[in-house]
Design a protein around this motif. Structure first.
Motif, short mmCIF file in Angstrom:
data_model
loop_
_atom_site.label_atom_id
_atom_site.label_comp_id
_atom_site.label_asym_id
_atom_site.label_seq_id
_atom_site.Cartn_x
_atom_site.Cartn_y
_atom_site.Cartn_z
N PRO A 162 0.82 -1.23 0.00
CA PRO A 162 0.00 0.00 0.00
C PRO A 162 0.84 1.27 0.00
CG PRO A 162 -0.86 -1.58 1.59
CD PRO A 162 0.45 -2.13 1.11
N VAL A 165 1.85 2.75 -3.44
CA VAL A 165 0.85 3.29 -4.36
C VAL A 165 0.87 4.81 -4.27
CG1 VAL A 165 -1.61 3.43 -4.90
CG2 VAL A 165 -0.61 1.23 -4.21
N VAL A 168 -4.20 6.59 -7.82
CA VAL A 168 -5.16 5.67 -8.42
C VAL A 168 -6.13 6.48 -9.27
CG1 VAL A 168 -6.95 3.93 -8.02
CG2 VAL A 168 -5.00 4.10 -6.45
N ALA A 188 -5.67 0.48 -2.52
CA ALA A 188 -4.36 -0.05 -2.15
C ALA A 188 -4.49 -1.19 -1.15
CB ALA A 188 -3.49 1.07 -1.58
N LYS A 189 -5.40 -1.06 -0.18
CA LYS A 189 -5.61 -2.12 0.80
C LYS A 189 -6.18 -3.38 0.15
CE LYS A 189 -6.24 0.76 4.93
NZ LYS A 189 -7.19 1.18 6.00
N VAL A 215 -3.46 2.05 -11.48
CA VAL A 215 -2.70 2.31 -10.26
C VAL A 215 -1.28 2.69 -10.64
CG1 VAL A 215 -1.89 1.33 -8.09
CG2 VAL A 215 -4.12 0.65 -8.99
N MET A 217 2.43 3.48 -9.35
CA MET A 217 3.28 3.23 -8.20
C MET A 217 4.32 4.35 -8.04
SD MET A 217 1.76 0.43 -7.48
CE MET A 217 2.75 -0.24 -6.15
#
Length: 262
Positions: A162, A165, A168, A188-189, A215, A217
């Motif tokens: 998480p 990230v 999003v 993320a979770k 997503v 990173m």
């Protein structure tokens, strides 16, 4: 009798007692699959109705794969133990006139690399029979034969931390739209909590109308996410990436999650 003979007798006594007990337990029983050559098994098919699991052994490495789930890596230890248990499974013939169980049986067929059937049996609750036309046997310790793909696999989802990230986005016809921070944290979770339990082959899922996210990173890599309902109150989720090899390798699979993506 000298001391040496006494000690030898004491050492052998447990072995002899075990042998007598084993013979008593096996008296009046018979092997379910007496001709099963466990070393030659290269394919296993389990089915009940429309539910099916197919396992196959690779010719090059000898490793097992879950053929019915996009060739996911198989759990070699579990599959090998199941074959061994089937090869030694014994049962006691049921008395004539014993009512037949109404539930459809689970069938298992084991074949060699050439497709020759090495063993074929049907299982009911506490009962099994060799097919075709074998004696119905009461079996009290049959091996578990689950009809879900993940039970036979050693698949591990990609690890997405998480804290890695950065952003999003929801993919829309008008272009990507950044999600609020709290929504991004939820995504993320979800990704960090992926498990292989109840995964399926992605090709068996209809992705029509899927919710799509991108997503980004912290290291600049990008992961695309799709999600659709599974029809049973949960959701299928698929990942892909042009830059992350672990994610790209997992794109053949659909993981199950409980929460919808925003």
């Amino acid at each position: 009798m000298n001391v040496r003979h006494v000690l030898l007798a004491l050492l052998l006594a447990p072995v002899l007692i075990f042998g007598v007990q084993l013979a008593r337990r096996q008296a009046g029983t018979e092997l379910l699959l007496p001709d099963l050559d466990r070393t030659s098994v290269a394919r296993i098919e389990l089915a009940r109705g429309r539910e099916q699991v197919v396992l196959g052994k690779r010719m090059d490495t000898g490793a097992w794969e879950v053929l019915s789930a996009a060739d996911a890596p198989g759990n070699d230890q579990r599959i090998g133990a199941t074959i061994d248990r089937l090869a030694t499974l014994r049962g006691r013939p049921l008395p004539q006139g014993t009512p037949r169980q109404q539930r459809e049986p689970l069938e298992i067929r084991l074949s060699d690399a050439r497709g020759r059937v090495l063993g074929h049996a049907a299982f009911w609750t506490g009962e099994a029979a060799r097919l075709p036309g074998g004696t119905r046997l009461a079996v009290g310790s049959a091996p578990p034969l689950p009809l879900w793909q993940s039970a036979w696999a050693s698949l591990t989802p990609p690890r997405i931390a998480p804290e890695d990230v950065a952003l999003v986005e929801r993919l829309t016809p008008e272009g990507p739209v950044a999600l609020p921070t709290d929504a991004a944290v939820g995504v993320a979770k979800t990704l960090a909590g992926l498990t292989p339990t109840d995964f399926v082959a992605g090709a068996t899922v209809s992705w029509m109308g899927a919710r799509q996210l991108r997503v980004r990173m912290a290291d600049g890599q990008v992961i695309d996410v799709q999600q659709v309902p599974d029809g049973e109150g949960r959701y299928h989720l698929r990942l892909t990436s042009d830059t992350r090899a672990d994610v790209r390798a997992a794109r053949r699979f659909a993981f199950r999650v409980t929460e919808p993506l925003p």
